[in-house]
Design a protein around this motif. Structure first.
Motif, PDB file in Angstrom:
ATOM      1  N   ALA A  37       8.429  42.667  24.051  1.00  0.00           N
ATOM      2  CA  ALA A  37       8.256  41.865  22.838  1.00  0.00           C
ATOM      3  C   ALA A  37       6.842  41.298  22.765  1.00  0.00           C
ATOM      4  O   ALA A  37       6.189  41.366  21.720  1.00  0.00           O
ATOM      5  N   ALA A  38       6.353  40.758  23.867  1.00  0.00           N
ATOM      6  CA  ALA A  38       5.003  40.183  23.883  1.00  0.00           C
ATOM      7  C   ALA A  38       3.959  41.247  23.546  1.00  0.00           C
ATOM      8  O   ALA A  38       3.028  40.987  22.772  1.00  0.00           O
ATOM      9  N   ARG A  39       4.109  42.426  24.104  1.00  0.00           N
ATOM     10  CA  ARG A  39       3.152  43.513  23.802  1.00  0.00           C
ATOM     11  C   ARG A  39       3.221  43.914  22.334  1.00  0.00           C
ATOM     12  O   ARG A  39       2.196  44.153  21.699  1.00  0.00           O
ATOM     13  N   PHE A  40       4.433  43.989  21.794  1.00  0.00           N
ATOM     14  CA  PHE A  40       4.607  44.322  20.376  1.00  0.00           C
ATOM     15  C   PHE A  40       3.931  43.281  19.490  1.00  0.00           C
ATOM     16  O   PHE A  40       3.169  43.613  18.589  1.00  0.00           O
ATOM     17  N   PRO A 100      -1.808  38.907  14.276  1.00  0.00           N
ATOM     18  CA  PRO A 100      -3.209  38.585  14.577  1.00  0.00           C
ATOM     19  C   PRO A 100      -3.316  37.390  15.522  1.00  0.00           C
ATOM     20  O   PRO A 100      -2.450  36.513  15.550  1.00  0.00           O
ATOM     21  N   ASN A 101      -4.408  37.373  16.294  1.00  0.00           N
ATOM     22  CA  ASN A 101      -4.722  36.256  17.184  1.00  0.00           C
ATOM     23  C   ASN A 101      -3.651  36.064  18.260  1.00  0.00           C
ATOM     24  O   ASN A 101      -3.340  34.944  18.640  1.00  0.00           O
ATOM     25  N   THR A 102      -3.055  37.179  18.714  1.00  0.00           N
ATOM     26  CA  THR A 102      -2.028  37.130  19.752  1.00  0.00           C
ATOM     27  C   THR A 102      -2.501  37.902  20.972  1.00  0.00           C
ATOM     28  O   THR A 102      -2.930  39.051  20.857  1.00  0.00           O
ATOM     29  N   THR A 103      -2.420  37.261  22.132  1.00  0.00           N
ATOM     30  CA  THR A 103      -2.819  37.896  23.388  1.00  0.00           C
ATOM     31  C   THR A 103      -1.848  37.494  24.498  1.00  0.00           C
ATOM     32  O   THR A 103      -1.245  36.417  24.456  1.00  0.00           O
ATOM     33  N   ILE A 104      -1.736  38.365  25.475  1.00  0.00           N
ATOM     34  CA  ILE A 104      -0.930  38.077  26.664  1.00  0.00           C
ATOM     35  C   ILE A 104      -1.862  37.553  27.739  1.00  0.00           C
ATOM     36  O   ILE A 104      -2.859  38.198  28.065  1.00  0.00           O
ATOM     37  N   GLN A 105      -1.533  36.391  28.298  1.00  0.00           N
ATOM     38  CA  GLN A 105      -2.341  35.816  29.365  1.00  0.00           C
ATOM     39  C   GLN A 105      -1.887  36.302  30.742  1.00  0.00           C
ATOM     40  O   GLN A 105      -2.710  36.600  31.582  1.00  0.00           O
ATOM     41  N   SER A 106      -0.574  36.330  30.968  1.00  0.00           N
ATOM     42  CA  SER A 106      -0.094  36.725  32.291  1.00  0.00           C
ATOM     43  C   SER A 106       1.367  37.149  32.244  1.00  0.00           C
ATOM     44  O   SER A 106       2.113  36.757  31.350  1.00  0.00           O
ATOM     45  N   VAL A 107       1.719  37.964  33.223  1.00  0.00           N
ATOM     46  CA  VAL A 107       3.107  38.352  33.460  1.00  0.00           C
ATOM     47  C   VAL A 107       3.400  38.023  34.916  1.00  0.00           C
ATOM     48  O   VAL A 107       2.678  38.455  35.816  1.00  0.00           O
ATOM     49  N   THR A 153      -0.340  33.866  23.943  1.00  0.00           N
ATOM     50  CA  THR A 153      -0.777  33.066  22.805  1.00  0.00           C
ATOM     51  C   THR A 153      -0.341  33.838  21.575  1.00  0.00           C
ATOM     52  O   THR A 153      -0.757  34.978  21.379  1.00  0.00           O
ATOM     53  N   LEU A 154       0.541  33.256  20.789  1.00  0.00           N
ATOM     54  CA  LEU A 154       1.103  33.886  19.594  1.00  0.00           C
ATOM     55  C   LEU A 154       0.438  33.251  18.380  1.00  0.00           C
ATOM     56  O   LEU A 154       0.696  32.089  18.071  1.00  0.00           O
ATOM     57  N   ASP A 155      -0.468  33.996  17.763  1.00  0.00           N
ATOM     58  CA  ASP A 155      -1.265  33.491  16.646  1.00  0.00           C
ATOM     59  C   ASP A 155      -1.910  32.144  16.988  1.00  0.00           C
ATOM     60  O   ASP A 155      -1.861  31.192  16.217  1.00  0.00           O
ATOM     61  N   GLY A 156      -2.493  32.083  18.172  1.00  0.00           N
ATOM     62  CA  GLY A 156      -3.192  30.884  18.609  1.00  0.00           C
ATOM     63  C   GLY A 156      -2.314  29.821  19.240  1.00  0.00           C
ATOM     64  O   GLY A 156      -2.820  28.810  19.724  1.00  0.00           O
ATOM     65  N   PRO A 167       0.288  28.667  22.201  1.00  0.00           N
ATOM     66  CA  PRO A 167       0.827  29.055  23.503  1.00  0.00           C
ATOM     67  C   PRO A 167       2.343  29.222  23.433  1.00  0.00           C
ATOM     68  O   PRO A 167       3.037  28.456  22.756  1.00  0.00           O
ATOM     69  N   ALA A 168       2.847  30.232  24.125  1.00  0.00           N
ATOM     70  CA  ALA A 168       4.285  30.485  24.162  1.00  0.00           C
ATOM     71  C   ALA A 168       4.634  31.101  25.512  1.00  0.00           C
ATOM     72  O   ALA A 168       3.780  31.704  26.166  1.00  0.00           O
ATOM     73  N   THR A 169       5.886  30.945  25.887  1.00  0.00           N
ATOM     74  CA  THR A 169       6.399  31.571  27.099  1.00  0.00           C
ATOM     75  C   THR A 169       7.630  32.374  26.733  1.00  0.00           C
ATOM     76  O   THR A 169       8.504  31.889  26.005  1.00  0.00           O
ATOM     77  N   PHE A 170       7.683  33.593  27.226  1.00  0.00           N
ATOM     78  CA  PHE A 170       8.867  34.439  27.082  1.00  0.00           C
ATOM     79  C   PHE A 170       9.433  34.643  28.480  1.00  0.00           C
ATOM     80  O   PHE A 170       8.692  34.817  29.435  1.00  0.00           O
ATOM     81  N   LEU A 171      10.744  34.633  28.577  1.00  0.00           N
ATOM     82  CA  LEU A 171      11.437  34.735  29.858  1.00  0.00           C
ATOM     83  C   LEU A 171      12.457  35.861  29.816  1.00  0.00           C
ATOM     84  O   LEU A 171      13.227  35.959  28.856  1.00  0.00           O
ATOM     85  N   ASN A 172      12.469  36.700  30.827  1.00  0.00           N
ATOM     86  CA  ASN A 172      13.557  37.651  31.020  1.00  0.00           C
ATOM     87  C   ASN A 172      14.587  36.947  31.891  1.00  0.00           C
ATOM     88  O   ASN A 172      14.432  36.850  33.096  1.00  0.00           O
ATOM     89  N   GLY A 173      15.635  36.434  31.270  1.00  0.00           N
ATOM     90  CA  GLY A 173      16.611  35.655  31.999  1.00  0.00           C
ATOM     91  C   GLY A 173      17.981  36.286  32.092  1.00  0.00           C
ATOM     92  O   GLY A 173      18.918  35.660  32.581  1.00  0.00           O
TER      93      GLY A 173
END
Length: 159
Positions: A17-20, A26-33, A54-57, A59-65
């Motif tokens: 999802a983060a890669r997609f 726009p303005n979305t980047t992955i900082q770390s996995v 960073t989702l359009d500027g 910060p966000a966290t996604f979790l595989n839980g």
């Protein structure tokens, strides 16, 4: 930056999802996995676990839980669009490959994340001084899936 940020729980698609979103929004980047340490409930040791992005500027966290919790439409991202062309672009992109439309400009993407795809013109129409026109535009919006700027304008004018 503020101190509040979204944290979304995915079964096992957080990185996908983060890669997609990094490709689409726009303005979305992955900082770390970060991989899962030993003993993480419901997650295989070494599997992709947390994604910081960073989702359009923002910060966000996604979790595989795992499957214990599921995303639903009680939480959504609002995607502000400049015009109908941008609405159409994001609508088609986010509903592709298993996404589904909902009502009033809402959709659920292939990862189960809910989005409100809204044109800038919506706020303009809804804040105009003619309450009857606004009511007609609102009634028209309630019948739409993807929002149609011209349809909102026609409804406002009573056409």
């Amino acid at each position: 930056m503020g101190i509040v940020r979204p944290h979304l729980w995915f079964d096992d698609q957080a990185v996908e999802a983060a890669r997609f979103y990094a490709e689409v929004i726009p303005n979305t980047t992955i900082q770390s996995v970060v991989t899962a340490p030993p003993g993480t409930p419901g997650v295989v040791e070494g599997a992709e676990f947390f994604v910081e992005l960073t989702l359009d500027g923002m910060p966000a966290t996604f979790l595989n839980g795992g499957p214990a919790f599921a995303l639903d439409e009680a939480f959504s991202f609002v995607l502000d669009c400049e015009d109908q062309a941008e609405v159409d672009h994001f609508w088609e992109t986010l509903t592709a490959d298993g996404g589904r439309p909902s009502q009033c400009g809402w959709l659920v993407d292939k990862f189960g994340v809910s989005w409100q795809v809204t044109p800038a013109q919506l706020e303009d129409v809804m804040s105009r001084p003619d309450p009857e026109g606004v009511a007609r535009a609102m009634a028209a919006m309630l019948t739409m899936t993807k929002l149609d700027v011209e349809g909102l304008e026609r409804a406002y004018r009573g056409e």
